[in-house]
Design a protein around this motif. Structure first.
Motif, PDB file in Angstrom:
ATOM      1  N   THR A 156      -7.841  64.729  16.856  1.00 20.25           N
ATOM      2  CA  THR A 156      -8.571  65.695  17.984  1.00 20.25           C
ATOM      3  C   THR A 156      -9.963  65.867  17.423  1.00 20.25           C
ATOM      4  O   THR A 156     -10.601  65.125  16.632  1.00 20.25           O
ATOM      5  CB  THR A 156      -8.015  67.073  17.684  1.00 20.25           C
ATOM      6  N   GLY A 157     -10.927  66.701  18.218  1.00 18.08           N
ATOM      7  CA  GLY A 157     -12.229  66.744  17.473  1.00 18.08           C
ATOM      8  C   GLY A 157     -13.233  65.319  17.977  1.00 18.08           C
ATOM      9  O   GLY A 157     -12.731  65.184  19.073  1.00 18.08           O
ATOM     10  N   LYS A 158     -13.918  65.104  17.211  1.00 17.36           N
ATOM     11  CA  LYS A 158     -14.681  63.769  17.638  1.00 17.36           C
ATOM     12  C   LYS A 158     -13.799  62.602  17.883  1.00 17.36           C
ATOM     13  O   LYS A 158     -14.268  61.745  18.675  1.00 17.36           O
ATOM     14  CB  LYS A 158     -15.838  63.401  16.546  1.00 17.36           C
ATOM     15  N   ARG A 159     -12.718  62.567  17.596  1.00 16.08           N
ATOM     16  CA  ARG A 159     -12.012  61.136  17.603  1.00 16.08           C
ATOM     17  C   ARG A 159     -10.801  61.505  18.761  1.00 16.08           C
ATOM     18  O   ARG A 159      -9.501  61.036  18.829  1.00 16.08           O
ATOM     19  CB  ARG A 159     -11.135  60.802  16.410  1.00 16.08           C
ATOM     20  N   GLU A 160     -10.955  62.349  19.578  1.00 14.05           N
ATOM     21  CA  GLU A 160      -9.970  62.999  20.539  1.00 14.05           C
ATOM     22  C   GLU A 160      -9.765  61.774  21.482  1.00 14.05           C
ATOM     23  O   GLU A 160     -10.619  60.948  22.098  1.00 14.05           O
ATOM     24  CB  GLU A 160     -10.566  63.959  21.728  1.00 14.05           C
ATOM     25  N   GLY A 161      -8.275  61.527  21.838  1.00 18.45           N
ATOM     26  CA  GLY A 161      -8.087  60.381  22.602  1.00 18.45           C
ATOM     27  C   GLY A 161      -7.644  59.251  21.610  1.00 18.45           C
ATOM     28  O   GLY A 161      -7.283  58.057  22.495  1.00 18.45           O
ATOM     29  N   TYR A 162      -7.686  59.065  20.503  1.00 16.74           N
ATOM     30  CA  TYR A 162      -7.248  57.847  19.728  1.00 16.74           C
ATOM     31  C   TYR A 162      -6.101  58.194  18.963  1.00 16.74           C
ATOM     32  O   TYR A 162      -5.791  59.409  18.786  1.00 16.74           O
ATOM     33  CB  TYR A 162      -8.520  57.739  18.380  1.00 16.74           C
ATOM     34  N   VAL A 163      -5.611  57.203  18.524  1.00 19.80           N
ATOM     35  CA  VAL A 163      -4.172  57.140  17.766  1.00 19.80           C
ATOM     36  C   VAL A 163      -4.561  56.208  16.509  1.00 19.80           C
ATOM     37  O   VAL A 163      -4.709  55.187  16.402  1.00 19.80           O
ATOM     38  CB  VAL A 163      -2.970  56.906  18.597  1.00 19.80           C
TER      39      VAL A 163
END
Length: 1089
Positions: free
Chosen positions: A343-350
């Motif tokens: 979440t936060g600046k890396r939202e959408g990564y796994v």
């Protein structure tokens, strides 16, 4: 009043079962004891010790007249299983004595779970069945024979396996005791105390930790996790840990730093010490607290063969903001996985975490841009399905296919999660709704679930059952393959069941309780519940009786009250289309389940009472240990003359077995112990148990066939005219089979109506279509699929009464694995290879020091290798008739100096296309692979000729002793050459061969060299003298006529030795003969001279 009638209906319906099966409820009691605690009452231990004990030399040394080998070293496992049983109303001691006197013997079946990392460990399904030995406890007893006794068996341990199942059953004599399964973790860092996990164990379970606290899912790798972990303790850095599947558990406060790194890039609404997400894998535990992720690796020497345990909880992804940990339920490619959502600046990564042998690494996905950014720019993302904005209007239907033409309600769809079953390809999307799909494109809306509720999590048995927990702690049930959902709690069926439990005074149910989690174990649904009874709180694991709840619900809703005379009678409406369902014609299971099973019975003791002592139990330990040692030793590329791991154990003792029996029958066996060789063997012919196996492995083109026998209710047949000329008997009972991957497997169903028995017989044959087969290593990269056999109209309506309660019928789901199954191998046939090479090369040759595991072959001989196809499960063994590629992949002058060759070196040393003068071997066969890089061999090949050319590693082999020099080759044999073989996808076989220069040739060369060195001066002197004499003769012939040459030559040589004279005479005769036949040519020679 209606509830009372429902309870009465249940009591009346169950009366017949209780009256017929008046069986006293008994249960097995199984505990673990260390070696030194055998016979001590009330003692139990936990798995911790991992090394075998070397304490049996003094026990086996006196066994001189016994089939055991005095040259072998017998070790012992550090633990025993102590077995008792108890029944309601009587003490355990009295029951055990009664059972022993009536012939009862507990049978213990230990199943070792195959490890995850198949690159390190061999994949196998291994079991050992043992008979328990009676033993008198070490307590003061006034009776002549016994007061307190127990049964004992060794508790074996297997390298590579950290999860074991122990099934205890009866031998069929004595009282009836149901089978019991006990999970056991492998010894290592088990849950012995909180200190094992770098924390402090809390001895009290405070009510605020559990009461009125929301339940949470139990996440772990299916069938692989020896320790389970559960978080969710409010405002505490504590977790629940168990290594007995919550038969007992420990509350442990973890020693972690609990940092809160809230920032603009990682927003945190609030800080809490609660550990929300917890996942257990084979070797590692994962937790999430706030945005922080930690892991802890257990110490399992049986798994890692080294101490790789964590010294503390390790923080990972330190610079990332993690909002959720998600489990991956199944391992793949030798590793386990977890997912960390950002979440936060890396939202959408796994962050995809990979766990291999205790090593943890994370990889960021996608590589280019996040999923959110990819959707905005349409970055090659395929949208499989768009979830509707509102909940569809089902209009009274149980389910609704979402086609886009249906009407919708005003309730918005709020998706919260997804769940995927890899066996049947069933995908669930859930929230305040439940959608399911088998192809990820066409979805079905299940309308039974109320839109006012919201699903919190799903649990799946992966055998056709799904349980659903809502935000309000309701429990729903769905049988996969159907569309009807059942509410288990709260429900009328639950009220009836609780009322019955209160009547039985059960301690598992109270008025004040809270569900902690819900999970499946061995296809059965369990609750972990916190109970408060008499102001004392405790955690209880209890069964959720799904079948009983459904049956009570059905009986409570479908009964009639009929007045007959002055009283009312109950009658029930059964919606089950059959009365009896049986499985018939089941094949022997081992060829499909791939279970390897050994059996071991305790040695016979010559004491009249039949009780064992510590020495005989120690002998039992040593024999079981050696039996499993032979099993592990049999995993080799060489084939024994007899295809059985125990053959080498008894091969030299079989002739004396009558003598051993004679000693035992006359009470003269050493140490009063008789070891029967037939009691320690491998079983190849297990019979089916009237039920489908837990799983099925299908090899290329194989099939699995069985039949289903259904006795239907009266008036269920009808005559229907066909083409106005014939009559066909047609049944109202239909059987359907659902295949998860019809492109890979197919099924054929044939029906036969037995009108005289009011029954129907269905023959079902499942076939592999040879279209989804990867020619891989045995047991590797198998494709998961499934077969669902269902009787139409039976879901939720058909139950079979058993001694363990009702069991659902009419819906059978079996996982199927497609590919080369475990337990098959390609083995080097030493026996036939040596015999055939001896016949072809016309002589016998072997090593100076003969090693049956490492044959030697002569360098100058043509080499003819042969291989066997062996099934380790069924015991079948036959000659390999297919094609294969043979490559030398390593070598060295000694076993300790064998070097692994690089790919470039393997090509140079083996390819017929090599131009660097580096070939090790060649063959006269002309068949090669498609790229002509390597030769393809068969059992009819012309053999291998050893070359060892100048640039090959075996070219300049220097002898270090008077014996012939040796060179060892590591050879890889693989049948992945596109040819039809008898063993599809069998693994490549690494074989080590020893190559020797002939000792006769070598000794002859050395002797000739020594003689040459000693005689060289004399030979030089003799040659000089001979040269001077010849020059004199030639000079003299230039001045005398040829007719006088013979006399002059004889006179000149009159003082020579006899050998020289004979040579001279021969020369003169040849010259004279030549002069008569060709005088012109002779004159030319003379002038030249």
């Amino acid at each position: 009043m209606r509830a009372l009638w429902a309870l009465l209906a249940v009591l009346v319906a169950s009366w017949r079962l209780w009256a017929i099966q008046d069986i006293q409820e008994c249960t097995w009691q199984v505990v673990l004891n260390k070696f030194e605690r055998v016979g001590k009452n009330g003692m139990s231990d936990r798995f911790f010790d991992q090394e075998p004990l070397e304490t049996l030399d003094s026990v086996f040394t006196p066994l001189v007249d016994a089939p055991t080998d005095q040259g072998e070293k017998y070790l012992s496992f550090p633990y025993y299983l102590k077995i008792n049983y108890s029944c309601n109303g009587e003490s355990s001691e009295a029951q055990v004595r009664k059972g022993h006197l009536t012939g009862l013997k507990p049978m213990v079946l230990v199943t070792f779970q195959s490890p995850v990392n198949f690159h390190h460990w061999k994949i196998e399904q291994l079991q050992i069945q043992m008979e328990a030995a009676p033993f008198r406890d070490k307590e003061q007893c006034t009776a002549d024979e016994m007061c307190v006794m127990s049964w004992y068996t060794p508790m074996p341990i297997k390298n590579g396996s950290v999860v074991m199942r122990v099934d205890v059953s009866s031998n069929g004599l004595g009282p009836f005791i149901p089978n019991k399964r006990c999970p056991f973790p492998s010894p290592g860092r088990g849950v012995d105390s909180g200190r094992d996990f770098r924390g402090e164990e809390r001895s009290t379970l405070i009510p605020r930790y559990f009461m009125n606290v929301s339940s949470r899912p139990l996440w772990h790798t299916v069938d692989q996790a020896p320790v389970l972990i559960l978080g969710g303790i409010p405002d505490e850095k504590s977790v629940l840990l168990t290594d007995t599947s919550f038969t007992d558990s420990f509350l442990v406060e973890l020693n972690i730093d609990s940092c809160w790194v809230g920032s603009f890039y990682c927003p945190q609404a609030s800080f809490t010490a609660t550990i929300y997400d917890a996942i257990a894998t084979e070797s590692t535990l994962f937790i999430r607290q706030n945005q922080l992720v930690y892991y802890f690796t257990g110490t399992y020497l049986t798994l890692h063969e080294s101490n790789r345990g964590s010294g503390s909880w390790v923080r990972v992804l330190a610079n990332e903001c993690i909002k959720r940990l998600c489990p991956v339920h199944f391992h793949s490619n030798g590793s386990e996985y977890v997912m960390a959502l950002t979440t936060g600046k890396r939202e959408g990564y796994v962050h995809l975490g990979t766990i291999t042998d205790g090593h943890v690494s994370f990889k960021l996905l996608p590589k280019q841009r996040s999923v959110c950014e990819g959707i905005q720019v349409n970055d090659n993302l395929v949208i499989l399905y768009t979830i509707p904005e509102f909940i569809p209007d089902a209009r009274g239907l149980q389910f609704l296919m979402i086609l886009g033409t249906e009407s919708y309600t005003n309730f918005p769809m709020v998706p919260k999660g997804m769940f995927y079953n890899p066996y049947n390809n069933l995908l669930f999307i859930w929230g305040n709704f439940l959608l399911q799909s088998y192809n990820k494109e066409n979805f079905i809306y299940l309308a039974d679930f109320p839109k006012e509720q919201s699903i919190k999590y799903l649990v799946n048995s992966f055998h056709g059952d799904t349980a659903i927990v809502t935000e309000t702690e309701e429990i729903w049930y769905l049988l996969e393959g159907s569309y009807r959902m059942y509410k288990l709690f709260p429900s009328k069926g639950w009220e009836v069941y609780i009322s019955l439990q209160v009547m039985h005074q059960s301690s598992l149910y109270t008025s004040s309780e809270t569900m902690v989690t819900l999970f499946y174990e061995d296809r059965r649904l369990y609750q972990l519940v916190y109970l408060i009874d008499k102001k004392q709180g405790r955690l209880v694991k209890r069964l959720v009786p799904v079948e009983q709840l459904l049956m009570y619900e059905q009986l409570g809703n479908h009964y009639l009250l009929k007045r007959q005379g002055n009283h009312l009678t109950l009658s029930f409406t059964s919606f089950c289309p059959f009365t009896v369902m049986r499985l018939r014609d089941l094949p022997n299971p081992q060829i499909y389940t791939r279970q390897e099973r050994y059996q071991a019975r305790p040695p016979r003791v010559l004491e009249p009472s039949g009780f064992h002592d510590e020495n005989s139990l120690a002998v039992y330990q040593g024999l079981v240990y050696y039996l499993l040692y032979l099993h592990s030793k049999y995993h080799k590329p060489y084939a024994d003359p007899v295809h059985d791991p125990t053959w080498r154990w008894w091969k030299n003792k079989k002739l004396d077995q009558d003598y051993y029996f004679y000693l035992a029958s006359n009470l003269r066996s050493a140490s009063n112990v008789y070891i029967e060789m037939a009691s320690y063997e491998k079983i190849y012919d297990l019979k089916a148990e009237h039920e489908l196996p837990e799983r099925i492995f299908l090899d290329k083109g194989n099939s699995y066939a069985f039949s289903v026998f259904l006795t239907v209710r009266e008036h269920s047949f009808e005559f229907q005219p066909e083409l106005l000329t014939t009559l066909e008997l047609r049944s109202k009972v239909d059987l359907g089979v659902v295949l998860a991957d019809p492109g890979c497997i197919e099924v054929v169903v044939k029906q036969k109506v037995l009108i005289n028995r009011n029954s129907v017989l269905f023959w079902v044959t499942l076939n592999d279509k040879r279209s989804c087969f990867d020619q891989g290593i045995s047991g590797h990269h198998l494709m998961k699929t499934s077969m669902l056999v269902k009787v139409v109209g039976a879901v939720g309506h058909c139950f079979q009464n058993t001694h363990r309660g009702p069991r659902m019928q009419g819906n059978l789901m079996v996982p199927v694995f497609i590919g080369c199954p475990p337990g098959k191998r390609l083995a080097f046939d030493i026996t036939y290879t040596l015999e055939y090479n001896r016949l072809q090369n016309k002589h016998y040759f072997d090593c100076v020091h003969v090693d049956p595991e490492m044959p030697c072959f002569l360098f100058r001989d043509i080499f003819y290798p042969f291989f066997l196809i062996q099934d380790l499960v069924t015991g079948e063994s036959g000659s390999f008739q297919g094609s294969y590629v043979l490559t030398v992949v390593g070598g060295g002058p000694t076993m300790d100096t064998i070097k692994e060759y690089s790919e470039e070196e393997i090509y140079r040393f083996n390819s017929p296309l090599d131009k660097t003068n580096s070939l090790i071997w060649t063959t006269k066969n002309t068949t090669t692979t498609k790229d002509s890089a390597f030769n393809i061999m068969t059992h009819q090949s012309l053999g291998i000729e050893w070359l060892c050319l100048e640039n090959s590693p075996c070219h300049d082999t220097i002898p270090h002793t008077i014996f012939a020099p040796e060179f060892f080759f590591k050879v890889l044999v693989s049948n992945r050459c596109g040819q039809e073989t008898g063993l599809p996808g069998c693994p490549p076989v690494p074989v080590v061969w020893c190559l020797q220069v002939s000792s006769c040739v070598f000794i002859g060369l050395v002797t000739l060299y020594i003689i040459f060195c000693l005689l060289l001066p004399l030979m030089v002197k003799a040659c000089s003298a001979l040269r001077w004499k010849i020059n004199n003769i030639i000079t003299s012939e230039s001045y005398y006529p040829y007719t006088a040459s013979s006399r002059v030559f004889s006179g000149a040589s009159g003082t020579r030795s006899r050998g020289s004279s004979s040579v001279s005479s021969g020369v003169s005769s040849k010259v004279a003969e030549g002069n008569q036949e060709a005088p012109e040519e002779t004159s030319k020679k003379q002038s030249i001279t």
